[in-house]
Design a protein around this motif. Structure first.
Motif, PDB file in Angstrom:
ATOM      1  N   ILE A  89       2.555  12.424   7.408  1.00 41.07           N
ATOM      2  CA  ILE A  89       2.928  11.106   6.888  1.00 41.07           C
ATOM      3  C   ILE A  89       4.380  11.169   6.420  1.00 41.07           C
ATOM      4  O   ILE A  89       4.743  12.060   5.640  1.00 41.07           O
ATOM      5  N   PRO A  90       5.228  10.268   6.899  1.00 39.67           N
ATOM      6  CA  PRO A  90       6.632  10.283   6.478  1.00 39.67           C
ATOM      7  C   PRO A  90       6.767  10.145   4.964  1.00 39.67           C
ATOM      8  O   PRO A  90       6.141   9.264   4.352  1.00 39.67           O
ATOM      9  N   ALA A  91       7.552  11.007   4.385  1.00 35.98           N
ATOM     10  CA  ALA A  91       7.714  11.046   2.930  1.00 35.98           C
ATOM     11  C   ALA A  91       8.249   9.729   2.380  1.00 35.98           C
ATOM     12  O   ALA A  91       7.803   9.276   1.321  1.00 35.98           O
ATOM     13  N   ASP A  92       9.176   9.086   3.094  1.00 35.30           N
ATOM     14  CA  ASP A  92       9.741   7.846   2.573  1.00 35.30           C
ATOM     15  C   ASP A  92       8.708   6.712   2.562  1.00 35.30           C
ATOM     16  O   ASP A  92       8.692   5.902   1.645  1.00 35.30           O
ATOM     17  N   ALA A  93       7.809   6.680   3.533  1.00 42.06           N
ATOM     18  CA  ALA A  93       6.767   5.655   3.546  1.00 42.06           C
ATOM     19  C   ALA A  93       5.766   5.907   2.420  1.00 42.06           C
ATOM     20  O   ALA A  93       5.361   4.966   1.712  1.00 42.06           O
ATOM     21  N   PHE A  94       5.377   7.155   2.241  1.00 37.22           N
ATOM     22  CA  PHE A  94       4.437   7.479   1.167  1.00 37.22           C
ATOM     23  C   PHE A  94       5.080   7.187  -0.186  1.00 37.22           C
ATOM     24  O   PHE A  94       4.442   6.617  -1.079  1.00 37.22           O
ATOM     25  N   ALA A  95       6.347   7.537  -0.343  1.00 35.70           N
ATOM     26  CA  ALA A  95       7.065   7.246  -1.587  1.00 35.70           C
ATOM     27  C   ALA A  95       7.148   5.742  -1.814  1.00 35.70           C
ATOM     28  O   ALA A  95       7.068   5.275  -2.959  1.00 35.70           O
ATOM     29  N   GLY A  96       7.282   4.978  -0.740  1.00 35.76           N
ATOM     30  CA  GLY A  96       7.313   3.523  -0.857  1.00 35.76           C
ATOM     31  C   GLY A  96       6.010   2.961  -1.399  1.00 35.76           C
ATOM     32  O   GLY A  96       6.012   2.020  -2.205  1.00 35.76           O
ATOM     33  N   LEU A  97       4.876   3.526  -0.961  1.00 32.47           N
ATOM     34  CA  LEU A  97       3.581   3.102  -1.507  1.00 32.47           C
ATOM     35  C   LEU A  97       3.514   3.388  -3.007  1.00 32.47           C
ATOM     36  O   LEU A  97       3.106   2.534  -3.800  1.00 32.47           O
ATOM     37  N   LEU A  98       3.934   4.596  -3.377  1.00 29.16           N
ATOM     38  CA  LEU A  98       3.927   4.963  -4.798  1.00 29.16           C
ATOM     39  C   LEU A  98       4.867   4.074  -5.606  1.00 29.16           C
ATOM     40  O   LEU A  98       4.547   3.669  -6.725  1.00 29.16           O
ATOM     41  N   ASP A  99       6.023   3.767  -5.043  1.00 29.00           N
ATOM     42  CA  ASP A  99       6.995   2.933  -5.734  1.00 29.00           C
ATOM     43  C   ASP A  99       6.464   1.509  -5.918  1.00 29.00           C
ATOM     44  O   ASP A  99       6.660   0.900  -6.965  1.00 29.00           O
ATOM     45  N   THR A 100       5.784   0.991  -4.904  1.00 33.83           N
ATOM     46  CA  THR A 100       5.187  -0.348  -5.030  1.00 33.83           C
ATOM     47  C   THR A 100       4.180  -0.369  -6.170  1.00 33.83           C
ATOM     48  O   THR A 100       4.168  -1.294  -6.985  1.00 33.83           O
ATOM     49  N   ALA A 101       3.341   0.651  -6.236  1.00 31.78           N
ATOM     50  CA  ALA A 101       2.362   0.728  -7.323  1.00 31.78           C
ATOM     51  C   ALA A 101       3.060   0.855  -8.677  1.00 31.78           C
ATOM     52  O   ALA A 101       2.681   0.188  -9.649  1.00 31.78           O
ATOM     53  N   ARG A 102       4.098   1.674  -8.748  1.00 30.47           N
ATOM     54  CA  ARG A 102       4.811   1.884 -10.015  1.00 30.47           C
ATOM     55  C   ARG A 102       5.494   0.606 -10.500  1.00 30.47           C
ATOM     56  O   ARG A 102       5.397   0.239 -11.665  1.00 30.47           O
ATOM     57  N   ARG A 103       6.170  -0.102  -9.594  1.00 33.06           N
ATOM     58  CA  ARG A 103       6.883  -1.327  -9.974  1.00 33.06           C
ATOM     59  C   ARG A 103       5.938  -2.416 -10.462  1.00 33.06           C
ATOM     60  O   ARG A 103       6.322  -3.255 -11.276  1.00 33.06           O
ATOM     61  N   SER A 104       4.726  -2.422  -9.959  1.00 35.29           N
ATOM     62  CA  SER A 104       3.802  -3.515 -10.244  1.00 35.29           C
ATOM     63  C   SER A 104       2.758  -3.169 -11.298  1.00 35.29           C
ATOM     64  O   SER A 104       1.895  -3.988 -11.594  1.00 35.29           O
ATOM     65  N   VAL A 105       2.834  -1.995 -11.871  1.00 32.37           N
ATOM     66  CA  VAL A 105       1.802  -1.537 -12.799  1.00 32.37           C
ATOM     67  C   VAL A 105       1.716  -2.398 -14.059  1.00 32.37           C
ATOM     68  O   VAL A 105       0.659  -2.496 -14.676  1.00 32.37           O
ATOM     69  N   THR A 106       2.782  -3.064 -14.432  1.00 28.65           N
ATOM     70  CA  THR A 106       2.737  -3.916 -15.623  1.00 28.65           C
ATOM     71  C   THR A 106       1.872  -5.158 -15.393  1.00 28.65           C
ATOM     72  O   THR A 106       1.481  -5.811 -16.356  1.00 28.65           O
ATOM     73  N   ASP A 107       1.584  -5.496 -14.151  1.00 31.55           N
ATOM     74  CA  ASP A 107       0.727  -6.637 -13.822  1.00 31.55           C
ATOM     75  C   ASP A 107      -0.688  -6.195 -13.490  1.00 31.55           C
ATOM     76  O   ASP A 107      -1.404  -6.875 -12.751  1.00 31.55           O
ATOM     77  N   LEU A 108      -1.097  -5.058 -14.029  1.00 30.67           N
ATOM     78  CA  LEU A 108      -2.368  -4.450 -13.670  1.00 30.67           C
ATOM     79  C   LEU A 108      -3.054  -3.926 -14.927  1.00 30.67           C
ATOM     80  O   LEU A 108      -2.410  -3.376 -15.807  1.00 30.67           O
ATOM     81  N   THR A 109      -4.359  -4.115 -14.994  1.00 28.74           N
ATOM     82  CA  THR A 109      -5.155  -3.545 -16.076  1.00 28.74           C
ATOM     83  C   THR A 109      -6.092  -2.517 -15.468  1.00 28.74           C
ATOM     84  O   THR A 109      -6.839  -2.832 -14.538  1.00 28.74           O
ATOM     85  N   VAL A 110      -6.041  -1.285 -15.969  1.00 27.81           N
ATOM     86  CA  VAL A 110      -6.942  -0.233 -15.498  1.00 27.81           C
ATOM     87  C   VAL A 110      -7.970  -0.001 -16.588  1.00 27.81           C
ATOM     88  O   VAL A 110      -7.625   0.319 -17.723  1.00 27.81           O
ATOM     89  N   HIS A 111      -9.232  -0.172 -16.243  1.00 25.05           N
ATOM     90  CA  HIS A 111     -10.327  -0.050 -17.202  1.00 25.05           C
ATOM     91  C   HIS A 111     -10.802   1.395 -17.296  1.00 25.05           C
ATOM     92  O   HIS A 111     -10.498   2.222 -16.450  1.00 25.05           O
ATOM     93  N   ALA A 112     -11.574   1.679 -18.329  1.00 26.69           N
ATOM     94  CA  ALA A 112     -12.072   3.037 -18.582  1.00 26.69           C
ATOM     95  C   ALA A 112     -12.919   3.566 -17.425  1.00 26.69           C
ATOM     96  O   ALA A 112     -12.964   4.776 -17.193  1.00 26.69           O
ATOM     97  N   ASP A 113     -13.581   2.678 -16.679  1.00 25.64           N
ATOM     98  CA  ASP A 113     -14.408   3.126 -15.552  1.00 25.64           C
ATOM     99  C   ASP A 113     -13.591   3.402 -14.288  1.00 25.64           C
ATOM    100  O   ASP A 113     -14.133   3.754 -13.254  1.00 25.64           O
ATOM    101  N   GLY A 114     -12.267   3.232 -14.389  1.00 26.20           N
ATOM    102  CA  GLY A 114     -11.389   3.502 -13.252  1.00 26.20           C
ATOM    103  C   GLY A 114     -11.099   2.293 -12.390  1.00 26.20           C
ATOM    104  O   GLY A 114     -10.289   2.361 -11.470  1.00 26.20           O
ATOM    105  N   SER A 115     -11.743   1.178 -12.673  1.00 25.11           N
ATOM    106  CA  SER A 115     -11.467  -0.025 -11.896  1.00 25.11           C
ATOM    107  C   SER A 115     -10.140  -0.628 -12.340  1.00 25.11           C
ATOM    108  O   SER A 115      -9.757  -0.544 -13.507  1.00 25.11           O
ATOM    109  N   ALA A 116      -9.448  -1.199 -11.393  1.00 22.36           N
ATOM    110  CA  ALA A 116      -8.156  -1.829 -11.675  1.00 22.36           C
ATOM    111  C   ALA A 116      -8.283  -3.321 -11.423  1.00 22.36           C
ATOM    112  O   ALA A 116      -8.843  -3.747 -10.419  1.00 22.36           O
ATOM    113  N   ARG A 117      -7.765  -4.114 -12.321  1.00 24.28           N
ATOM    114  CA  ARG A 117      -7.826  -5.564 -12.188  1.00 24.28           C
ATOM    115  C   ARG A 117      -6.412  -6.121 -12.257  1.00 24.28           C
ATOM    116  O   ARG A 117      -5.733  -6.000 -13.273  1.00 24.28           O
ATOM    117  N   PRO A 118      -5.931  -6.711 -11.163  1.00 22.48           N
ATOM    118  CA  PRO A 118      -4.589  -7.299 -11.185  1.00 22.48           C
ATOM    119  C   PRO A 118      -4.561  -8.574 -12.014  1.00 22.48           C
ATOM    120  O   PRO A 118      -5.549  -9.286 -12.106  1.00 22.48           O
TER     121      PRO A 118
END
Length: 185
Positions: A89-118
């Motif tokens: 898997i190309p490193a830049d594409a994988f890093a892009g997925l991680l970056d998308t998740a990182r940039r948007s994490v403030t619009d996300l709630t992660v519950h104790a059971d591991g579920s994420a709710r945008p």
């Protein structure tokens, strides 16, 4: 004038949220088809149909969120094409997925059971990106496959692991009809 896509069960055939998101074009092969995200409202409707956001009023997604969605889709194509072809898997594409998740994490709630709710479209993109990361890091034994006719991704969970089409209802019927027509004089 463009018409809005009516999202139905035919658009959710991949067996994974990130793969269904990647399949939001009419076809990927032999050349890219029409983008099914015709505008921010269609993107918001996909998020609602996918269960990421409640039915949201018109205008809940912006042009900026739509642009981010299209970028995320291209990253998913790169990651899953590499996976499907057995390449690293190309490193830049994988890093892009991680970056998308990182940039948007403030619009996300992660519950104790591991579920994420945008909490909005950007949070929903984080959930899709995280699903893509999880699938890339822990692929199913049968792997990610692509439809022989349109290129849509799917996880082959069929009994014999010989699924060739995104859906028998669409591409499968077209392939069988073409084969039948070619066998007749």
């Amino acid at each position: 004038m463009t018409t809005a896509t009516a999202w139905g069960e035919d658009h959710f055939v991949a067996g994974n949220l990130a793969l269904d998101f990647a399949n939001t074009v009419y076809r990927r092969w032999p050349e890219p088809g029409a983008d099914l995200f015709t505008g921010p409202d269609t993107f918001a409707a996909w998020l609602a149909r996918a269960g990421l956001l409640p039915e949201s009023p018109r205008g809940s997604a912006t042009e900026a969120a739509l642009a981010e969605a299209r970028t995320l889709r291209a990253l998913l194509w790169t990651v899953f094409d590499a996976h499907r072809e057995g390449r690293t898997i190309p490193a830049d594409a994988f890093a892009g997925l991680l970056d998308t998740a990182r940039r948007s994490v403030t619009d996300l709630t992660v519950h104790a059971d591991g579920s994420a709710r945008p909490r909005g479209p950007r949070g929903a993109l984080a959930v899709v990106a995280l699903n893509g990361v999880a699938l890339a890091l822990d692929p199913p034994p049968q792997g990610v496959r692509a439809c022989d006719r349109c290129g849509w991704f799917f996880i082959d969970s069929s009994r014999g692991r010989r699924r060739r089409w995104c859906s028998m209802k669409t591409c499968g019927n077209q392939a069988k009809a073409a084969r039948y027509r070619s066998s007749r004089p």
